[in-house]
Design a protein around this motif. Structure first.
Motif, short mmCIF file in Angstrom:
data_model
loop_
_atom_site.label_atom_id
_atom_site.label_comp_id
_atom_site.label_asym_id
_atom_site.label_seq_id
_atom_site.Cartn_x
_atom_site.Cartn_y
_atom_site.Cartn_z
N LYS A 19 0.84 -1.20 0.00
CA LYS A 19 0.00 0.00 0.00
C LYS A 19 0.87 1.25 0.00
O LYS A 19 0.63 2.20 -0.77
CB LYS A 19 -0.92 -0.01 1.21
N GLU A 20 1.90 1.25 0.85
CA GLU A 20 2.80 2.40 0.91
C GLU A 20 3.54 2.59 -0.41
O GLU A 20 3.74 3.72 -0.86
CB GLU A 20 3.79 2.22 2.06
N ILE A 22 2.49 1.85 -3.37
CA ILE A 22 1.55 2.43 -4.33
C ILE A 22 1.37 3.92 -4.05
O ILE A 22 1.39 4.75 -4.98
CB ILE A 22 0.20 1.67 -4.29
N GLU A 23 1.19 4.25 -2.78
CA GLU A 23 1.02 5.66 -2.39
C GLU A 23 2.24 6.50 -2.76
O GLU A 23 2.11 7.67 -3.11
CB GLU A 23 0.73 5.76 -0.89
N GLN A 24 3.42 5.89 -2.70
CA GLN A 24 4.66 6.60 -3.02
C GLN A 24 4.93 6.66 -4.52
O GLN A 24 5.87 7.31 -4.96
CB GLN A 24 5.84 5.93 -2.32
N GLY A 25 4.13 5.94 -5.29
CA GLY A 25 4.33 5.93 -6.74
C GLY A 25 5.53 5.11 -7.18
O GLY A 25 6.17 5.43 -8.19
N ARG A 26 5.85 4.06 -6.45
CA ARG A 26 7.01 3.22 -6.79
C ARG A 26 6.78 2.52 -8.13
O ARG A 26 5.66 2.41 -8.63
CB ARG A 26 7.24 2.19 -5.69
N GLU A 27 7.86 2.02 -8.68
CA GLU A 27 7.82 1.32 -9.96
C GLU A 27 6.86 0.13 -9.91
O GLU A 27 6.81 -0.60 -8.92
CB GLU A 27 9.21 0.81 -10.33
N CYS A 28 6.15 -0.05 -11.00
CA CYS A 28 5.19 -1.14 -11.10
C CYS A 28 5.87 -2.50 -10.89
O CYS A 28 5.32 -3.37 -10.22
CB CYS A 28 4.51 -1.09 -12.47
#
Length: 77
Positions: A19-20, A22-28
């Motif tokens: 979840k974190e 995704i919230e941080q916009g990390r690489e897919c």
């Protein structure tokens, strides 16, 4: 059961981490790697639960009920 509960706690931590991410916009690709690891951990928990069920609970059940329960597990696996 402690082993199973420990694994569940680990999966909870993995899900929070995802979840974190995704919230941080990390690489897919990073997120997918973590999702696959979480899925593998859940599968391991499922196998442990079936083992536990067979070892501790099955001796009290009729053979037919045991087979039915295992078939349900395998179909959904």
């Amino acid at each position: 059961m402690e082993k199973i509960l420990s694994k569940i706690a680990r999966v909870e931590g993995q899900l929070k981490g995802i979840k974190e991410m995704i919230e941080q916009g990390r690489e897919c690709s990073e997120i997918l790697t973590q999702l696959m690891a979480t899925r593998a951990a859940l599968e391991s928990i499922a196998v442990d639960l079936v083992d536990e069920y067979i070892e501790q609970c099955a001796h009290d059940l009729e053979r037919e009920k045991l087979l039915q329960t295992l078939k349900i597990f395998l179909r959904r696996w």
